[in-house]
Design an enzyme around this catalytic site. Structure first.
Site, PDB file in Angstrom:
ATOM      1  N   GLY A  60      48.083  37.592  33.925  1.00 34.66           N
ATOM      2  CA  GLY A  60      47.495  36.335  34.383  1.00 34.66           C
ATOM      3  C   GLY A  60      48.283  35.161  33.837  1.00 34.66           C
ATOM      4  O   GLY A  60      49.070  35.325  32.901  1.00 34.66           O
ATOM      5  N   CYS A  87      50.336  42.928  30.229  1.00 34.73           N
ATOM      6  CA  CYS A  87      50.719  41.536  29.976  1.00 34.73           C
ATOM      7  C   CYS A  87      49.523  40.728  29.439  1.00 34.73           C
ATOM      8  O   CYS A  87      49.061  40.981  28.343  1.00 34.73           O
ATOM      9  CB  CYS A  87      51.330  40.934  31.243  1.00 34.73           C
ATOM     10  SG  CYS A  87      52.270  39.438  30.884  1.00 34.73           S
ATOM     11  N   TYR A  88      48.988  39.786  30.211  1.00 40.94           N
ATOM     12  CA  TYR A  88      47.816  39.037  29.724  1.00 40.94           C
ATOM     13  C   TYR A  88      46.693  40.002  29.339  1.00 40.94           C
ATOM     14  O   TYR A  88      45.964  39.786  28.374  1.00 40.94           O
ATOM     15  CB  TYR A  88      47.324  38.066  30.797  1.00 40.94           C
ATOM     16  CG  TYR A  88      46.186  37.178  30.332  1.00 40.94           C
ATOM     17  CD1 TYR A  88      46.453  35.967  29.699  1.00 40.94           C
ATOM     18  CD2 TYR A  88      44.856  37.551  30.512  1.00 40.94           C
ATOM     19  CE1 TYR A  88      45.419  35.153  29.254  1.00 40.94           C
ATOM     20  CE2 TYR A  88      43.819  36.745  30.072  1.00 40.94           C
ATOM     21  CZ  TYR A  88      44.100  35.545  29.445  1.00 40.94           C
ATOM     22  OH  TYR A  88      43.077  34.750  29.006  1.00 40.94           O
ATOM     23  N   HIS A 178      55.699  44.846  32.775  1.00 40.63           N
ATOM     24  CA  HIS A 178      55.008  45.083  34.056  1.00 40.63           C
ATOM     25  C   HIS A 178      55.447  46.419  34.669  1.00 40.63           C
ATOM     26  O   HIS A 178      56.454  46.467  35.369  1.00 40.63           O
ATOM     27  CB  HIS A 178      55.310  43.937  35.032  1.00 40.63           C
ATOM     28  CG  HIS A 178      54.619  42.668  34.652  1.00 40.63           C
ATOM     29  ND1 HIS A 178      53.337  42.386  35.035  1.00 40.63           N
ATOM     30  CD2 HIS A 178      55.024  41.626  33.886  1.00 40.63           C
ATOM     31  CE1 HIS A 178      52.969  41.217  34.537  1.00 40.63           C
ATOM     32  NE2 HIS A 178      53.980  40.733  33.834  1.00 40.63           N
ATOM     33  N   GLU A 180      54.250  47.877  37.138  1.00 41.64           N
ATOM     34  CA  GLU A 180      54.047  47.884  38.597  1.00 41.64           C
ATOM     35  C   GLU A 180      55.248  47.346  39.361  1.00 41.64           C
ATOM     36  O   GLU A 180      55.353  47.505  40.579  1.00 41.64           O
ATOM     37  CB  GLU A 180      52.789  47.063  38.949  1.00 41.64           C
ATOM     38  CG  GLU A 180      52.866  45.552  38.720  1.00 41.64           C
ATOM     39  CD  GLU A 180      52.608  45.119  37.280  1.00 41.64           C
ATOM     40  OE1 GLU A 180      52.702  45.971  36.368  1.00 41.64           O
ATOM     41  OE2 GLU A 180      52.347  43.918  37.059  1.00 41.64           O
ATOM     42  N   ASP A 236      47.794  46.309  62.675  1.00 44.09           N
ATOM     43  CA  ASP A 236      46.412  46.514  62.253  1.00 44.09           C
ATOM     44  C   ASP A 236      45.499  46.903  63.411  1.00 44.09           C
ATOM     45  O   ASP A 236      44.774  47.884  63.339  1.00 44.09           O
ATOM     46  CB  ASP A 236      45.872  45.257  61.549  1.00 44.09           C
ATOM     47  CG  ASP A 236      46.717  44.890  60.338  1.00 44.09           C
ATOM     48  OD1 ASP A 236      47.424  45.782  59.827  1.00 44.09           O
ATOM     49  OD2 ASP A 236      46.681  43.724  59.912  1.00 44.09           O
ATOM     50  N   LYS A 380      48.435  46.968  53.534  1.00 45.96           N
ATOM     51  CA  LYS A 380      49.273  47.096  54.737  1.00 45.96           C
ATOM     52  C   LYS A 380      50.100  48.391  54.732  1.00 45.96           C
ATOM     53  O   LYS A 380      50.223  49.051  55.764  1.00 45.96           O
ATOM     54  CB  LYS A 380      50.212  45.885  54.801  1.00 45.96           C
ATOM     55  CG  LYS A 380      50.881  45.689  56.117  1.00 45.96           C
ATOM     56  CD  LYS A 380      49.987  44.906  57.032  1.00 45.96           C
ATOM     57  CE  LYS A 380      50.622  44.557  58.324  1.00 45.96           C
ATOM     58  NZ  LYS A 380      49.708  43.730  59.127  1.00 45.96           N
TER      59      LYS A 380
END
Ligand code: XMP
Length: 524
Positions: A60, A87-88, A178, A180, A236, A380
């Site tokens: 964050g 992280c945060y 991170h 990710e 979609d 997505k």
């Protein structure tokens, strides 16, 4: 969201507003584990009821060294489930559990080399060997300087001696970097370790299981009722059509509206992909309303006015078509998970832009229909994966996004049938050459724009003054920010030559080199 057996093993991601939060969720899903993102001020009772097998605290933008900044709800540490702070998330864990976090004058942003200090289940199988280090992605100002009681340091970098920490008896872990982000080597492995080994989730979240589960849910939700879907040919709505058709067959009616502002052959392609002799059997109605749309747009130059007219006309046409059907009770929509997260964003969270792009927004109320939204919990990339699983053509599933108002926002100024034809041809040439040069899948969105300025050109011995076509190609992950695609000049030149030579109403071609921000992706 409706919870089924597929959702019993799930993780909670507590969002502190990082730009990477959705990426964490996507990576956990890639590990085959269902997860949901909720704001950090999610009520404690709701967290208990959610019953996660593990919790991830996101990064964050704030600093825990300042008062009034967000903290993890206490219940996160009372539930007895594994916790991973990122992280945060790590910093707030340290601050809340009795360690210390200090600010630093320099912000560390970019790649860093991490050294493993202690082996734990979290880093098992990552490419550490002996004294070796691994590259990780850092983006922080503050850092943990004193470990909370019960924790030990499990990894360090030159500038962050405590770059990861763990209390292995309670299964609490935290990393300053991170995992990710793809720049972190073996970051997916770390997240897999957390979700699968540490939290004990099986890899149930697969395309096959999602499809089977969603079909069950649709059948339960709509029963024997009839459902209506506005099929646009985008990813979609196409996947919604395929899912509903599998679930309820001919109880579904799809309406495809040709507004005269579609790409070349779009109508034929959609009709072919969803024709009953394909693997799907659905009732598809193609309505040619191009004269009505283009008539209403005549002389309109303001972009927002154009959007409103296109949106309202769509609703009129759709409503008219629907009124020829008996007893429709449900309207299907292709809402996806990022839309859900954005509209539920915490009032304390960072400003989320809610798209004003929905061209069917007013329909459910006006038509008194209930909504069925089978993609509500999917990202997505998951929508694409299940599209492939359902047998939709790759060309449809992997196509670039196309705005609801179509070429209407790519013809600057006045929209005329001739201008639409010119742009359609130019766009088709550009997309064809991108595919031929193997660039189509390397860019996130590419298209041509019609500029109604008169520029001079020479054809044979004669001068001609004709409009200009701009080409735009961008790379982006979230469409909120975007960089231009560095297409080879040979390719741009080939496209430009073809457009000017093959389309009589164009004098020259330019390539748009603006980033977003400050420019948007579309020109209007
Ligand atoms: P911008 O131009 O805002 O575009 O940078 C971001 C993404 O949104 C799409 N876009 C639209 N989609 N109706 C839509 O359905 C619209 O009015 C609209 N305007 C922009 C754009 O194509 C890009 O993918």
């Amino acid at each position: 969201m409706t919870q089924t057996a597929l959702h019993y093993q799930k993780l909670l991601i507590v969002d502190f507003g990082s730009q990477y939060t959705q990426l964490i969720a996507r990576r956990i899903r890639e590990a085959g584990v269902y997860c949901e993102i909720h704001p950090f001020d999610m009520p404690e009772q709701a967290i208990r009821e959610f019953a996660p097998r593990g919790i991830i605290l996101s990064g964050g933008p704030e600093s825990v060294t300042e008062g009034m900044t967000p903290r993890a709800p206490q219940v996160v540490f009372d539930l007895g489930v594994p916790v991973l702070g990122i992280c945060y998330g790590m910093q707030t864990m340290a601050a809340q559990l009795g360690g210390r976090v200090e600010g630093s004058d320099v912000r560390e942003f970019g790649s860093a080399e991490i050294r493993r200090e202690r082996n734990t289940a979290l880093t098992e199988g990552m490419g550490f060997s002996g004294e070796s280090t691994l590259p990780v992605w850092m983006s922080h100002g503050d850092k943990v300087t004193v470990l909370p009681p019960g924790f030990s340091c499990i990894a360090s970098t030159a500038s962050a001696p405590i770059a990861a920490m763990a209390d292995v008896t309670r299964n609490w872990f935290a990393v300053q970097f991170h995992p990710e982000v793809t720049h972190t080597r073996d970051g997916q492995r770390l997240l897999d370790n957390f979700a699968r080994r540490i939290c004990g989730c099986a890899g149930l979240w697969t395309a096959g299981n999602i499809v089977a589960d969603t079909i069950e849910q649709i059948r339960r939700q709509v029963g024997n009722d009839r459902v209506l879907l506005g099929l646009s040919g985008g990813v979609d709505s196409s996947v919604v059509a395929a899912l509903l058709s599998r679930a309820i067959g001919r109880q579904l009616t799809c309406v495809f509206v040709d507004n005269g502002l579609l790409r070349k052959h779009e109508r034929e392609e959609v009709a072919a992909a969803f024709s009953p002799n394909n693997t799907l059997d659905l009732d598809l109605r193609v309505v040619d309303a191009s004269t009505e749309f283009l008539g209403k747009l005549e002389g309109v130059t303001d972009p927002e006015a154009k959007r409103k007219i296109i949106g309202a006309t769509f609703i009129d046409v759709f409503d008219r078509e629907a009124s020829t059907l008996n007893d429709v009770k449900w309207l299907a929509q292709g809402t996806i998970y990022p839309d859900v997260i954005e509209s539920a964003a915490s009032k304390y969270g960072k400003a989320h832009v809610i798209k004003s792009h929905h061209n069917v927004g007013g329909l459910p109320e006006r038509m008194k229909l209930r909504l069925v939204e089978p993609l509500r919990e999917l990202f997505k990339d998951e929508v694409r994966r299940i599209g492939v699983h359902l047998g939709l053509p790759e060309s449809l599933v992997m196509r670039h996004p196309f705005p609801g108002p179509g070429l209407g926002v790519r013809i600057l100024g006045d929209i005329t049938p001739t201008r639409a034809d010119v742009l359609r041809e130019a766009d088709a040439i550009f997309i064809h050459e991108l595919r031929a040069a193997d660039w189509y899948d390397k860019v996130s969105q590419a298209f041509a724009v019609f500029l109604p300025v008169k520029s001079v050109g020479v054809v044979g011995d004669a001068r001609r003054h004709a409009p200009v076509i701009a080409l735009r190609a961008v790379q982006t992950t979230d469409f909120m920010t975007a960089h231009i695609a560095r297409l080879p000049f040979d390719l741009i030149e080939k496209v430009a030559n073809r457009i000017v030579n093959e389309i009589s109403g164009v004098s020259r071609v330019v390539y748009d080199v603006s980033s977003k921000p400050p420019a948007t992706i579309e020109w209007e």
